[in-house]
Scaffold this active site. Structure first.
Site, short mmCIF file in Angstrom:
data_model
loop_
_atom_site.label_atom_id
_atom_site.label_comp_id
_atom_site.label_asym_id
_atom_site.label_seq_id
_atom_site.Cartn_x
_atom_site.Cartn_y
_atom_site.Cartn_z
N GLU A 1 47.72 24.68 3.20
CA GLU A 1 48.20 25.25 1.91
C GLU A 1 47.84 26.73 1.79
O GLU A 1 47.47 27.21 0.72
CB GLU A 1 47.69 24.43 0.73
CG GLU A 1 48.32 23.04 0.71
CD GLU A 1 48.10 22.26 -0.55
OE1 GLU A 1 47.82 22.85 -1.60
OE2 GLU A 1 48.22 21.02 -0.47
C1 LIG Z 1 45.62 17.74 7.79
C2 LIG Z 1 46.80 18.64 7.68
C3 LIG Z 1 47.78 18.38 6.74
C4 LIG Z 1 48.91 19.19 6.65
N1 LIG Z 1 49.90 18.87 5.77
C5 LIG Z 1 51.08 19.55 5.83
C6 LIG Z 1 52.23 19.13 5.07
O1 LIG Z 1 52.17 18.16 4.31
N2 LIG Z 1 53.39 19.82 5.20
C7 LIG Z 1 53.50 20.91 6.02
O2 LIG Z 1 54.59 21.47 6.10
N3 LIG Z 1 52.43 21.35 6.74
C8 LIG Z 1 51.24 20.69 6.67
N4 LIG Z 1 50.17 21.11 7.42
C9 LIG Z 1 50.27 22.32 8.20
C10 LIG Z 1 49.48 23.47 7.62
O3 LIG Z 1 50.10 23.94 6.47
C11 LIG Z 1 49.31 24.52 8.72
O4 LIG Z 1 48.32 24.03 9.59
C12 LIG Z 1 48.94 25.87 8.17
O5 LIG Z 1 50.05 26.44 7.55
C13 LIG Z 1 48.47 26.81 9.25
O6 LIG Z 1 49.40 26.87 10.29
P1 LIG Z 1 48.93 26.68 11.79
O7 LIG Z 1 48.02 25.54 11.85
O8 LIG Z 1 50.12 26.67 12.65
O9 LIG Z 1 48.07 27.98 12.09
P2 LIG Z 1 48.60 29.40 12.57
O10 LIG Z 1 49.60 29.94 11.63
O11 LIG Z 1 48.96 29.34 13.99
O12 LIG Z 1 47.26 30.24 12.41
C14 LIG Z 1 46.15 30.11 13.29
C15 LIG Z 1 45.05 31.02 12.78
O13 LIG Z 1 45.52 32.37 12.73
C16 LIG Z 1 45.40 32.89 11.43
N5 LIG Z 1 46.53 33.77 11.16
C17 LIG Z 1 47.85 33.46 11.26
N6 LIG Z 1 48.59 34.52 10.93
C18 LIG Z 1 47.74 35.52 10.61
C19 LIG Z 1 47.89 36.86 10.18
N7 LIG Z 1 49.09 37.41 9.98
N8 LIG Z 1 46.79 37.59 9.94
C20 LIG Z 1 45.56 37.06 10.10
N9 LIG Z 1 45.35 35.80 10.49
C21 LIG Z 1 46.42 35.04 10.76
C22 LIG Z 1 45.37 31.67 10.51
O14 LIG Z 1 44.72 31.94 9.30
C23 LIG Z 1 44.61 30.67 11.37
O15 LIG Z 1 43.23 30.93 11.23
C24 LIG Z 1 49.03 20.32 7.50
C25 LIG Z 1 48.02 20.60 8.42
C26 LIG Z 1 46.93 19.78 8.53
C27 LIG Z 1 45.88 20.10 9.55
#
Ligand SMILES: Cc1cc2nc3c(=O)[nH]c(=O)nc-3n(C[C@H](O)[C@H](O)[C@H](O)COP(=O)(O)OP(=O)(O)OC[C@H]3O[C@@H](n4cnc5c(N)ncnc54)[C@H](O)[C@@H]3O)c2cc1C
Length: 630
Positions: free
Chosen positions: A417
């Site tokens: 979120e």
């Molecule tokens: C238990 C769980 C439940 C979830 N439920 C849902 C759901 O119901 N629906 C849904 O659609 N998604 C869901 N998600 C997905 C969740 O919203 C994503 O994991 C989240 O948006 C982060 O994306 P990512 O994991 O791909 O990380 P990434 O975007 O790949 O980021 C990896 C790291 O890099 C950092 N980062 C990324 N971009 C930048 C930037 N520009 N500047 C600085 N730092 C950056 C991030 O903060 C993070 O620390 C869920 C995830 C989990 C683990």
């Protein structure tokens, strides 16, 4: 997403009916507008009556019908619990009564989530993913009358919903989404193809919000669009249920959309407005997370207090040893402040006249970060018993305190979120926007005399009018805040420090100009200082409302602790190793220091972190069409 696109999106997510400015935004601009949060908004008598009665029913159900150890052991919420929650109306707590919901305010909805989450985090995840981001929220804001009448009674009755945005390649940056929604020739339906990852409730939902990109064709509307999709339609399949570090029992799935046909009337809002819908949904939707995180911190406080009283080492209860006493003071004061932040932000949301995007984002960021620290300290206080599972404690005849589980369950709050990093960027952009706009305008010699030039002149004039007060502090008489008694000193501190923060931000803008955007560490500290100022304000305003000596003491203790953190952050704004660290990190990425990694075994077996197979099928429809066209 380009800078311009994301700025436009942020602009669009501003709802127009707000009649009062955001307290948080004003803080970052250097103005302490206590009048926006004080007196603390309170629920009406009718709302309180309905809300308290509902909380009582829910609490009784949770205490008598739910076995949290069973959920943890089976990684599953029993069907009879889901059914019982549905009978209680828990899936429609935040849905209006006219659609069969309970019609709770944000404040009471959050309190209900806190009760459920403190019983087991899987219950909090189930109810909040369904209502805070699932079908009810986007329909409330953007649904047509027909959509509301058709779906809201279903989801309020207990049909579970989910929100499908994330993909294997698309996390924090949804603009790059590859799930497609291709309109049929007659425009009556869309064909969806793609892969959606980590979808909470995905394995049990019967209806979902799906985000997909309508490809560009002719001059028709296109772009990311929100659809209502039923789970029983051909081509919608749950590929697997995912498992995590915590929240055992969460129904989280990998979902494939393979030529899923969706009627055009299931588009929410307009084609191409999906990201706006997601942003607006999250503006208040993300308040659920701090509410559930604060509930964990409350449990941590209780367990830390009881254990530190009971456990005797070296002839005294451990709470009498200074090192543990310091932790207890931190846990108690911070938990009080977390509660204050959640309650104030929820109450502001209930007023529906305040722009609360910044407050909700601060609450999400600050509470998830602090809840982690608080819960970690609770585990330290419980020593070995902090690390032992509740089931193991029970098997040895001890009280099954789920300490380690609480920490595991909490961890994801800093990731989903809106991760902490993304929240900081979001707040920085919103908060610094005004400074940025003016600095951009002042620095733009080509603004000319047209529309752009007039806007630049207006902005510069506006800035010039109030900025001297910020820079010099001259002509500004700080508020007295006498009605706050001893706490007035903290409010005066917040007022002074907000101005100091704005001065520092403006100085940074002058120094780095447009490149400030890349100084994430600097901006992060600016945001964190603002979070502390917001938390101090909330703590004092809540103490004034509660009007008890205990609340005043905790607010005072919290502000003293928070002021120390704030001072450290100010020092680090200008005394830091950011530039060297950035360069070092690039060398780490380049593999210069891999010698440090020697001497270990990689249990994962090596290979790419995201193999191509994980993305399989994501772009099925578009390439096929392109092939046919050629
Ligand atoms: C238990 C769980 C439940 C979830 N439920 C849902 C759901 O119901 N629906 C849904 O659609 N998604 C869901 N998600 C997905 C969740 O919203 C994503 O994991 C989240 O948006 C982060 O994306 P990512 O994991 O791909 O990380 P990434 O975007 O790949 O980021 C990896 C790291 O890099 C950092 N980062 C990324 N971009 C930048 C930037 N520009 N500047 C600085 N730092 C950056 C991030 O903060 C993070 O620390 C869920 C995830 C989990 C683990």
């Amino acid at each position: 997403m380009t800078e311009q696109q994301s700025r436009r999106l942020a602009e669009e997510s501003r709802e127009t009916e707000w009649t009062r400015p955001s307290f948080g935004r004003e803080l970052y601009a250097g103005r302490f507008r206590l009048d926006l949060i004080h007196p603390h908004p309170e629920p009406s008598a009718e709302e309180r009556g309905r809300g308290d009665a509902y909380l009582k029913k829910l609490e009784t159900f949770l205490k008598t019908e739910v076995d949290p150890l069973q959920i943890e052991a089976d990684a599953k919420i029993p069907d009879r619990v889901v059914k019982g929650l549905a009978e209680l109306g828990a899936f429609g707590m935040n849905v209006a009564e006219e659609y069969g919901g309970v019609g709770l305010s944000q404040t009471y909805y959050n309190r209900a989530l806190a009760l459920a989450n403190s019983t087991h985090a899987a219950l909090g995840a189930l109810l909040s993913a369904h209502q805070s981001i699932g079908v009810p929220k986007p329909l409330k804001y953007f649904g047509t009358k027909e959509q509301k009448e058709r779906y809201l009674p279903r989801v309020a009755r207990g049909e579970i919903s989910a929100f499908l945005l994330t993909e294997p390649d698309v996390g924090s940056d949804p603009a790059r989404m590859s799930t497609t929604a291709v309109p049929s020739r007659d425009g009556k339906e869309y064909v969806l193809n793609g892969l959606k990852l980590w979808i909470t409730n995905g394995s049990v939902a019967t209806v979902s919000i799906v985000m997909a990109t309508v490809p560009k064709s002719d001059r028709k509307p296109h772009g990311i669009t929100a659809f209502i999709v039923e789970s029983d339609v051909p081509g919608f399949s749950v590929e697997r249920r995912n498992q995590f570090m915590g929240i055992r029992g969460i129904e989280n799935a990998l979902i494939r959309l393979d030529n899923v046909r969706v009627p055009a009337e299931n588009v929410i809002g307009e084609v191409g407005r999906g990201l706006k819908i997601a942003l607006v949904t999250l503006n208040t939707g993300r308040l659920s997370l701090p509410a559930t995180n604060a509930s964990t911190a409350k449990g941590a406080l209780q367990y830390a207090r009881e254990y530190a009283n009971e456990r005797v080492q070296w002839g005294r209860p451990i709470g009498k040893h200074d090192a543990i006493a310091q932790k207890l003071a931190f846990i108690a004061a911070t938990t009080y402040a977390m509660d204050a932040v959640v309650e104030l932000s929820s109450a502001l949301a209930d007023q529906e006249r305040n722009d609360i995007r910044i407050e909700a984002a601060i609450a999400k960021l600050w509470v998830s970060e602090m809840a982690w620290l608080v819960t970690d300290e609770m585990i330290q206080i419980r020593g070995g018993r902090g690390y032992e599972t509740a089931a193991s404690l029970k098997a040895r005849g001890e009280r099954p305190v789920p300490a380690e589980q609480m920490l595991r369950d909490l961890r994801v709050a800093r990731i989903f979120e809106g991760s902490s990093e993304i929240m900081r960027l979001f707040i920085a952009r919103e908060a610094v926007d005004m400074h940025l706009k003016v600095a951009g305008a002042l620095a733009d010699p080509n603004a000319g005399t047209g529309e752009k030039g007039r806007a630049a002149a207006k902005a510069a004039g506006f800035y010039a009018r109030w900025f001297p007060a910020l820079t010099l502090g001259k002509g500004h008489v700080p508020g007295g805040y006498g009605e706050f008694g001893d706490l007035a000193t903290h409010l005066r501190y917040v007022e002074r420090t907000a101005r100091k923060l704005a001065r520092n931000t403006f100085y940074a803008l002058n120094r780095w100009q447009a490149k400030l955007e890349y100084r994430q560490a600097f901006l992060g500290r600016v945001v964190d200082i603002g979070c502390e100022l917001y938390a101090m304000s909330a703590a004092c305003v809540r103490a004034r409302m509660l009007a008890t000596e205990e609340a005043r003491e905790l607010a005072d203790a919290f502000c003293r602790q928070s002021r120390l953190r704030t001072q450290r952050l100010f020092t680090e704004l200008w005394e830091n190793e950011d530039t060297r660290n950035y360069k070092l990190a690039q060398d780490v990425l380049g593999g210069r220091y891999t010698f440090v990694e020697a001497g270990i075994v990689d249990p994962s077996g090596g290979g790419p972190m995201i193999p191509d197979t994980a993305r399989e099928g994501q772009e099925a429809e578009v390439p096929r069409r392109r092939r046919r066209a050629s």
